[in-house]
Structure formats: structure tokens, C-alpha cells
Scaffold this motif. Structure first.
Motif, PDB file in Angstrom:
ATOM      1  N   ALA A 278       0.702  -1.341   0.161  1.00  0.00           N
ATOM      2  CA  ALA A 278      -0.053   0.115  -0.048  1.00  0.00           C
ATOM      3  C   ALA A 278       0.969   1.166  -0.028  1.00  0.00           C
ATOM      4  O   ALA A 278       0.376   2.478  -0.758  1.00  0.00           O
ATOM      5  CB  ALA A 278      -0.906  -0.089   1.073  1.00  0.00           C
ATOM      6  N   ALA A 279       2.032   1.285   0.848  1.00  0.00           N
ATOM      7  CA  ALA A 279       2.672   2.367   0.824  1.00  0.00           C
ATOM      8  C   ALA A 279       3.396   2.899  -0.460  1.00  0.00           C
ATOM      9  O   ALA A 279       3.583   4.042  -0.862  1.00  0.00           O
ATOM     10  CB  ALA A 279       3.923   2.216   1.972  1.00  0.00           C
ATOM     11  N   VAL A 280       3.933   1.789  -1.172  1.00  0.00           N
ATOM     12  CA  VAL A 280       4.467   2.096  -2.327  1.00  0.00           C
ATOM     13  C   VAL A 280       3.621   2.313  -3.537  1.00  0.00           C
ATOM     14  O   VAL A 280       3.968   3.181  -4.574  1.00  0.00           O
ATOM     15  CB  VAL A 280       5.536   0.990  -2.932  1.00  0.00           C
ATOM     16  N   ALA A 281       2.285   1.853  -3.352  1.00  0.00           N
ATOM     17  CA  ALA A 281       1.433   2.193  -4.476  1.00  0.00           C
ATOM     18  C   ALA A 281       0.837   3.633  -4.266  1.00  0.00           C
ATOM     19  O   ALA A 281       0.319   3.970  -5.408  1.00  0.00           O
ATOM     20  CB  ALA A 281       0.222   1.143  -4.226  1.00  0.00           C
ATOM     21  N   THR A 282       1.051   4.203  -3.212  1.00  0.00           N
ATOM     22  CA  THR A 282       0.389   5.644  -3.150  1.00  0.00           C
ATOM     23  C   THR A 282       1.611   6.670  -3.042  1.00  0.00           C
ATOM     24  O   THR A 282       1.210   7.830  -3.005  1.00  0.00           O
ATOM     25  CB  THR A 282      -0.327   5.880  -1.789  1.00  0.00           C
ATOM     26  N   SER A 283       2.868   6.181  -3.115  1.00  0.00           N
ATOM     27  CA  SER A 283       3.963   7.291  -3.015  1.00  0.00           C
ATOM     28  C   SER A 283       4.313   7.740  -4.263  1.00  0.00           C
ATOM     29  O   SER A 283       3.928   7.345  -5.451  1.00  0.00           O
ATOM     30  CB  SER A 283       5.133   6.655  -2.369  1.00  0.00           C
TER      31      SER A 283
END
Length: 283
Positions: A278-283
Motif C-alpha cells: 500500500a505504501a509504495v502504491a501511493t508514494s
């Protein structure tokens, strides 16, 4: 970090800053054998595989897995609830992913292979390095002499160099004739579907359905881990039942595909984390 003795696939482990919790956990396992107390290491974890023919070392692509059972890295340790690759955030501390891989190859993998060779026990095969990036630099958590799960499920789909050639070269001592394996720019995300009660008290024997629909989602394939055909029905036979792998040109796309597919699979009491990548998908 307190670990039960023996291979436990990441289970039987507690990571805590609470001394009382560590002692209570250790007391649970002490009647059955020794426990191991390790230094607490803080930082993001990275898994990196290496092929070796006993002399030459060739790295694969780094990946990150999610060991805790629950969202937000909460709950007990498991064998892995999901993973993703590549790791774009490695550029923050190393300049590039390639620079990170080069450093770990030079300072971790090659010295291990050289020492084993000097001891007369050359290592031929797959070396799995579990790493953590601390403020003091890269530290090794563990080594395994096998592919790692669930990282393998998202590293191999990105591999462009034929795997069979690399394995053969490792086996026959010609790995030096092969360049560092090439990987596509494609993103891969895998989400693990686990049985109810995993990892403490797994409930098995329940029917799984919806796989045909899930596999129709673009960019998705499913790898089985603990399933069996029983009288024409697919049954869950263990804790981590299967991996839903989504690939795409971006993390958002790969992640969306993986979760769309796992949402179509039905297993009574089945559980999965909702925050993989989730973190890399929104960064």
C-alpha cells in the motif's frame, strides 16, 4: 527478538521492546527446548536471493515481504502474508537499486561463499539472505539455502533471463559465464490467503472456490501452497493456502489486480492482509 529452537517458518518468534513480554514468550517454549535471544534490529526488511556455483555469485532482484499476520505489521509472525518487487525506495539510501544489490553482493554474499569454499564445503545452489536496513547499515537477519516464500512468487515473474540456464550454470560451475540476471520493469505484488486461525490454531479442511473467476483478472496468476483435491472439491490443507500474484506497469495497477482477484476467492474464515504494498502504491 526471541525465537523458539528449530525451523518454525518464522513462527514461534516474538519481536518486542517489552522485557516482560519476551520473558513470558520464552517461558512458553523453554519446557520444549532452548530459545534464542537476538539483538533487536530496527529498519525495513529486504530479501535478496543469490545463485552460486561454489565460486561465482549472481544476485536476483530484491523484494520485501510482510511477516506479521495483521494490517499495519501487527499480530504474530507468520511465514509471510505477502510481498512485492521491485523496491524503488532503495534509491533513497543507496542511489539506485543496482547499487544496493552490488553492495550486498560484495559485503554479504561473496564473503560467505568464499569462506565456505575455503572450508572445503562449497555452496552450490540458492542462497537466501534476509536483511534489515538499520541506521548502522545493512545487517543480516538470516540465511536460508532455498528460495523464499512469498518473495519468490514476485521475483521470478520479473526475471527475463531463463531460470533454467542459471540453475544449470550453478550446478555445473559455469555461472561466471553468465551476466547478472536481467529483470523487467514490471511490478509484481502477491497477497497470501490464509486459513482461519493461522498461525496459532489453523483450521483446515474447508472448501475453496472462486479460483476460476480470480484467474480471469488481467495480470493475475495463482500459486497453490496448501491445497488438495478431495472428491472433486479444492480443500485448504494448511495455514497459508495460496498466493494471488498481480503484475502490472505500476504498483497501483499490480496491487489493484491482486486484490480484485483475491476478493473473488471464497474460503470460510479465510484471512488476508489488506495493506500489502500500500505504501509504495501511493508514494
Amino acid at each position: 527478538v526471541v525465537k523458539a529452537d528449530g525451523l518454525a517458518a518464522g513462527k514461534g518468534v516474538i519481536v518486542t521492546e517489552d522485557r516482560a513480554a519476551a520473558l513470558e514468550h520464552a517461558s512458553t517454549y523453554l519446557p520444549h527446548g532452548p530459545v534464542l535471544v537476538e539483538e533487536f534490529l530496527s529498519g525495513p526488511e529486504v530479501s535478496l536471493f543469490f545463485l552460486s556455483d561454489g565460486d561465482t555469485v549472481r544476485p536476483l532482484a530484491p523484494a520485501q515481504d510482510f511477516k506479521r499476520a495483521l494490517d499495519g505489521d501487527r499480530g504474530p509472525n507468520t511465514g509471510g502474508m505477502g510481498a512485492y518487487s521491485p523496491l524503488p525506495w532503495l534509491t533513497d539510501g543507496f542511489g539506485s537499486v543496482e547499487a544496493f544489490v552490488d553492495e550486498v553482493t560484495r559485503t554479504v554474499a561473496e564473503p560467505v561463499i568464499r569462506e565456505l569454499d575455503r572450508d572445503g564445503t562449497p555452496f552450490i545452489g540458492l542462497l537466501y539472505a534476509g536483511l534489515i536496513l538499520t541506521e548502522q547499515g545493512v545487517r543480516v537477519i538470516e540465511f536460508n539455502a532455498r528460495f523464499g516464500d512469498p518473495e519468490t512468487q514476485i521475483v521470478l515473474p520479473r526475471l527475463e533471463t531463463p531460470l533454467a540456464e542459471l540453475l544449470m550454470a550453478s550446478a555445473n560451475g559455469t555461472l561466471e559465464d553468465h551476466a547478472v540476471p536481467a529483470f523487467s520493469d514490471e511490478v509484481a505484488v502477491t497477497v497470501v490467503l490464509a486459513s482461519e486461525g493461522y498461525p496459532a490454531a489453523t483450521i483446515t479442511g474447508r472448501e475453496i472456490s472462486g479460483l476460476d473467476e480470480a484467474e480471469q483478472v488481467d495480470g493475475v496468476h495463482i500459486t497453490h501452497a496448501a491445497t488438495a483435491n478431495q472428491d472433486g472439491r479444492l480443500i485448504a490443507t494448511g495455514g497459508r493456502v495460496l498466493n494471488v500474484v498481480g503484475t502490472g506497469s505500476t504498483f497501483a495497477e499490480a496491487r489493484e489486480r491482486a486484490y480484485a482477484a483475491i476478493g473473488l476467492i471464497r474460503l470460510e474464515g479465510g484471512q488476508f492482509r489488506s495493506d500489502i504494498a500500500a505504501a509504495v502504491a501511493t508514494s
